[in-house]
Motif scaffolding. Structure first.
Motif, PDB file in Angstrom:
ATOM      1  N   PHE A  96       0.855  -1.187   0.000  1.00 14.34           N
ATOM      2  CA  PHE A  96       0.000   0.000   0.000  1.00 14.34           C
ATOM      3  C   PHE A  96       0.892   1.237   0.000  1.00 14.34           C
ATOM      4  CE2 PHE A  96      -2.699   3.226   2.055  1.00 14.34           C
ATOM      5  CZ  PHE A  96      -3.806   3.150   1.219  1.00 14.34           C
ATOM      6  N   ASN A  97       0.507   2.248  -0.794  1.00  8.95           N
ATOM      7  CA  ASN A  97       1.341   3.442  -0.947  1.00  8.95           C
ATOM      8  C   ASN A  97       2.769   3.075  -1.365  1.00  8.95           C
ATOM      9  OD1 ASN A  97      -0.561   5.372  -0.501  1.00  8.95           O
ATOM     10  ND2 ASN A  97       0.012   5.783   1.609  1.00  8.95           N
ATOM     11  N   GLU A  98       2.864   2.035  -2.199  1.00 11.08           N
ATOM     12  CA  GLU A  98       4.144   1.546  -2.714  1.00 11.08           C
ATOM     13  C   GLU A  98       5.072   1.040  -1.609  1.00 11.08           C
ATOM     14  OE1 GLU A  98       5.857   4.603  -5.130  1.00 11.08           O
ATOM     15  OE2 GLU A  98       4.222   4.563  -6.594  1.00 11.08           O
ATOM     16  N   ILE A  99       4.498   0.713  -0.473  1.00 10.61           N
ATOM     17  CA  ILE A  99       5.256   0.133   0.641  1.00 10.61           C
ATOM     18  C   ILE A  99       4.795  -1.306   0.837  1.00 10.61           C
ATOM     19  CG2 ILE A  99       5.825   0.285   3.090  1.00 10.61           C
ATOM     20  CD1 ILE A  99       5.158   3.274   2.929  1.00 10.61           C
ATOM     21  N   LYS A 100       5.722  -2.239   0.700  1.00 12.38           N
ATOM     22  CA  LYS A 100       5.393  -3.653   0.863  1.00 12.38           C
ATOM     23  C   LYS A 100       5.694  -4.088   2.291  1.00 12.38           C
ATOM     24  CE  LYS A 100       6.056  -8.180  -1.297  1.00 12.38           C
ATOM     25  NZ  LYS A 100       6.739  -8.938  -2.367  1.00 12.38           N
ATOM     26  N   GLN A 101       4.672  -4.631   2.952  1.00  8.46           N
ATOM     27  CA  GLN A 101       4.836  -5.123   4.320  1.00  8.46           C
ATOM     28  C   GLN A 101       4.444  -6.598   4.364  1.00  8.46           C
ATOM     29  OE1 GLN A 101       3.768  -2.283   7.590  1.00  8.46           O
ATOM     30  NE2 GLN A 101       2.557  -1.312   5.968  1.00  8.46           N
TER      31      GLN A 101
END
Length: 211
Positions: A96-101
């Protein structure tokens, strides 16, 4: 910012987003307090007799409590009644928002039979994990609470699931809508009626104890 409902839900499930939990609660019920009332009504309907919710996140509160048994019952209700929603719990990562968790449930990465469910942590409760796995068409649920480390809860969950699969077996003891016996009726149109169960009934017992 407007966020799709599915993304908020996935953020809650996969990376334990407390902000996502609050956003969902406020969207559904207006505020957390009202949502907690709704949660407790649902818990009562499911049969969670030793649980009380006071917020949407599970963060410490004097009036918030539950048990391993109730978490297992809640997990079973989720899996049985919301199979499409349950598929979200098997995702190993969420971007999400180009952040991978990555999922907090590391059991997903070490056991291919595992497809959920949810981690939790507070200082009071320790590291917790409700997990579920399938093997040869049979599903088991394990609940670990109070673990001292994230690694310990993973190992304890693996051990519980393996113990259940190895030393227990499941049998169907009643077919749905099939007559089990008859009952006498007094003052009715008939002297007796047949009775049975609405759904197939299963029981899990130690191996080689079917008799």
């Amino acid at each position: 910012k407007k966020v799709k409902f599915k993304n908020i839900l996935q953020g809650d499930i996969t990376v334990s987003g407390n902000d996502a939990s609050v956003a969902l609660a406020e969207h559904i019920s207006g505020d957390e307090k009202t949502f907690s009332t709704y949660m407790n009504q649902m818990a009562n309907n499911i049969g969670l007799s030793n649980t009380n919710y006071s917020n949407a996140t599970g963060l410490p509160n004097d009036s918030l409590y539950t048990t391993a048994e109730d978490v297992a019952l809640l997990s079973r209700s989720l899996i049985m009644n919301f199979p499409n929603l349950y598929k979200l719990y098997s995702k190993k990562a969420f971007t999400f928002n180009e952040i991978k968790q990555y999922s907090r449930n590391k059991l997903l990465f070490v056991n291919d039979n595992v497809d959920g469910i949810k981690t939790g942590f507070t200082k009071a409760a320790g590291y917790c994990l409700a997990s579920s796995a399938t093997r040869n068409g049979r599903r088991l649920i394990a609940v670990v609470m109070g673990a001292p480390t994230p690694e310990y809860r993973i190992q304890a969950s693996k051990t519980l699931l393996e113990y259940g699969f190895r030393f227990f077996e499941t049998h169907k003891i009643q077919e749905k809508e099939q007559a089990i016996s008859t009952a006498r009726i007094f003052g009715g149109d008939k002297l007796e009626i047949k009775y049975g169960v609405i759904d197939d009934t299963f029981i899990s017992i130690p191996r080689r104890q079917k008799k």
